[in-house]
Design a protein around this motif. Structure first.
Motif, PDB file in Angstrom:
ATOM      1  N   ASP A  92      86.621  73.328  17.571  1.00  0.00           N
ATOM      2  CA  ASP A  92      87.528  72.896  18.292  1.00  0.00           C
ATOM      3  C   ASP A  92      87.916  71.819  16.345  1.00  0.00           C
ATOM      4  O   ASP A  92      87.663  72.607  15.287  1.00  0.00           O
ATOM      5  CB  ASP A  92      87.533  71.794  19.051  1.00  0.00           C
ATOM      6  N   ASN A 137      91.183  72.203  20.003  1.00  0.00           N
ATOM      7  CA  ASN A 137      91.179  73.137  21.041  1.00  0.00           C
ATOM      8  C   ASN A 137      90.096  72.887  22.310  1.00  0.00           C
ATOM      9  O   ASN A 137      88.876  72.054  21.961  1.00  0.00           O
ATOM     10  CB  ASN A 137      90.510  74.093  20.669  1.00  0.00           C
ATOM     11  N   SER A 138      89.932  73.923  23.463  1.00  0.00           N
ATOM     12  CA  SER A 138      89.408  73.637  24.500  1.00  0.00           C
ATOM     13  C   SER A 138      88.461  74.803  24.895  1.00  0.00           C
ATOM     14  O   SER A 138      89.210  75.441  24.508  1.00  0.00           O
ATOM     15  CB  SER A 138      89.850  72.913  25.990  1.00  0.00           C
ATOM     16  N   THR A 141      90.171  75.681  28.805  1.00  0.00           N
ATOM     17  CA  THR A 141      91.715  74.811  29.832  1.00  0.00           C
ATOM     18  C   THR A 141      92.957  75.053  28.433  1.00  0.00           C
ATOM     19  O   THR A 141      92.655  74.333  27.081  1.00  0.00           O
ATOM     20  CB  THR A 141      92.226  72.922  29.763  1.00  0.00           C
ATOM     21  N   TYR A 143      96.586  74.536  27.236  1.00  0.00           N
ATOM     22  CA  TYR A 143      97.585  73.384  27.063  1.00  0.00           C
ATOM     23  C   TYR A 143      98.836  73.725  26.800  1.00  0.00           C
ATOM     24  O   TYR A 143      99.804  73.803  25.519  1.00  0.00           O
ATOM     25  CB  TYR A 143      96.997  72.066  26.124  1.00  0.00           C
ATOM     26  N   SER A 149      97.144  72.954  19.534  1.00  0.00           N
ATOM     27  CA  SER A 149      96.017  72.912  19.802  1.00  0.00           C
ATOM     28  C   SER A 149      95.115  74.511  20.712  1.00  0.00           C
ATOM     29  O   SER A 149      93.972  75.000  19.982  1.00  0.00           O
ATOM     30  CB  SER A 149      95.391  71.991  20.526  1.00  0.00           C
ATOM     31  N   ASP A 152      92.893  78.363  25.177  1.00  0.00           N
ATOM     32  CA  ASP A 152      91.660  78.401  25.005  1.00  0.00           C
ATOM     33  C   ASP A 152      90.950  79.334  24.721  1.00  0.00           C
ATOM     34  O   ASP A 152      91.198  80.319  24.844  1.00  0.00           O
ATOM     35  CB  ASP A 152      91.632  77.859  26.820  1.00  0.00           C
ATOM     36  N   ASN A 177      86.243  68.199  24.274  1.00  0.00           N
ATOM     37  CA  ASN A 177      87.666  67.491  24.629  1.00  0.00           C
ATOM     38  C   ASN A 177      87.685  68.551  26.372  1.00  0.00           C
ATOM     39  O   ASN A 177      88.988  68.347  26.506  1.00  0.00           O
ATOM     40  CB  ASN A 177      88.632  68.806  23.932  1.00  0.00           C
ATOM     41  N   ASP A 178      87.265  69.323  27.426  1.00  0.00           N
ATOM     42  CA  ASP A 178      87.642  69.587  28.103  1.00  0.00           C
ATOM     43  C   ASP A 178      86.857  68.580  29.091  1.00  0.00           C
ATOM     44  O   ASP A 178      87.795  68.587  30.068  1.00  0.00           O
ATOM     45  CB  ASP A 178      86.416  70.847  28.093  1.00  0.00           C
ATOM     46  N   TYR A 181      89.601  65.067  27.785  1.00  0.00           N
ATOM     47  CA  TYR A 181      90.757  65.410  28.537  1.00  0.00           C
ATOM     48  C   TYR A 181      90.743  65.293  29.646  1.00  0.00           C
ATOM     49  O   TYR A 181      91.519  65.672  29.998  1.00  0.00           O
ATOM     50  CB  TYR A 181      91.527  66.869  27.946  1.00  0.00           C
ATOM     51  N   SER A 182      89.124  65.425  30.696  1.00  0.00           N
ATOM     52  CA  SER A 182      89.302  65.514  31.833  1.00  0.00           C
ATOM     53  C   SER A 182      89.446  64.218  32.288  1.00  0.00           C
ATOM     54  O   SER A 182      89.323  62.785  31.858  1.00  0.00           O
ATOM     55  CB  SER A 182      87.903  66.139  32.413  1.00  0.00           C
TER      56      SER A 182
END
Length: 296
Positions: A92, A137-138, A141, A143, A149, A152, A177-178, A181-182
């Motif tokens: 990421d 980036n995740s 997930t 987006y 981004s 995934d 980021n996972d 962003y949760s």
């Protein structure tokens, strides 16, 4: 004409490119064209000319500059020995190089590439470092409202890793980021990240690649920090270190954390937002990577 989602590969160009050189690539667009493919965070100044075809010119009349790379995805090169072996760094913004100095090539992957060039024995086969970091980036997930981004990591894996020429090692630094962003109070379980990493490991090994996992960095002081989220990060890091799932582990967390407060970056390595390192931090993690992992 390029169909949506399709790549276009140019004819080969026969000229020498020195190791670690910057390469200027000019694209001529005959009309107004939407940049449907772009790498948002180039950390490199790019130039847009006035109207006209200057693709073959040594200079061009600059109308404006960009900090992104539109259209161009990669440049494949060969050496006297054929296609170089490649380390593919999947990640990421921490791999993309956020908070490093623009126009200076100071991402951790850049520092690693220079080490592989200067610290290996004469006659060692060349090893390329391919940066597949996408800011925001995740791992798990996608987006749809944040297309810059990228898809995934599990979704883009075949294109960005397996399709990379010479890919021999996979270096994984992704998952923060996972977490951030949760939900702040009920964040993603560490077990979900583990399942995603195991998928990357298994898919890479089907192509004979060795897989290196990097621990997630501390980020206390960042606006998204909560103790619940950080507990997930620490459980995820414990699994990375002890699971035995990886061929090797790069403990970036241990290198960059503040020994007196291990939930935050050491101030000397903090890029200013308490999540991304500065140039010194990126250099520090690159220096901590044993080059012996790559047979040199």
């Amino acid at each position: 004409t390029v169909a949506p989602g399709d790549p276009l590969v140019s004819d080969p160009v026969d000229f020498a490119v020195p190791a670690l050189a910057d390469l200027a690539v000019s694209l001529w667009l005959p009309g107004s064209t939407q940049a449907a493919s772009i790498h948002d965070l180039a950390l490199q100044t790019n130039y847009v000319s006035a109207a006209g075809n200057y693709a073959g010119a040594n200079t061009l009349p600059v109308q404006r500059t960009l900090a992104s790379w539109p259209f161009l995805t990669e440049v494949d090169v060969t050496s006297a020995a054929g296609t170089p072996s490649a380390i593919v760094a999947l990640g990421d913004s921490l791999t993309d190089g956020v908070r490093s100095t623009s126009n200076a090539n100071r991402r951790w992957t850049d520092y690693l590439a220079r080490r592989l060039r200067t610290e290996t024995l004469p006659g060692s086969p060349p090893i390329a470092v391919v940066n597949r970091g996408i800011s925001a980036n995740s791992l798990l997930t996608d987006y749809p409202t944040a297309l810059l981004s990228g898809r995934d990591a599990l979704e883009r894996f075949d294109r960005d890793v397996l399709a990379t020429a010479g890919a021999r090692w996979l270096f994984v630094l992704i998952g923060i980021n996972d977490i951030v962003y949760s939900s702040a109070s009920s964040p993603i379980p560490a077990e979900s990240l583990q399942a995603g990493w195991l998928q990357l490991i298994a898919r890479a090994r089907t192509r004979g690649m060795q897989v290196i996992g990097a621990t997630l960095l501390p980020y206390e002081g960042h606006p998204y920090f909560t103790t619940a989220r950080d507990a997930v990060r620490q459980r995820a890091n414990a699994w990375i270190r002890t699971s035995g799932a990886w061929d090797a582990v790069a403990d970036f967390d241990a290198v960059l954390r503040d020994p007196g407060r291990p939930t935050r970056l050491l101030p000397a390595y903090d890029g200013g937002d308490h999540l991304h390192p500065n140039d010194l931090g990126y250099e520090a993690v690159a220096k901590a990577i044993p080059l012996g992992w790559f047979g040199v």
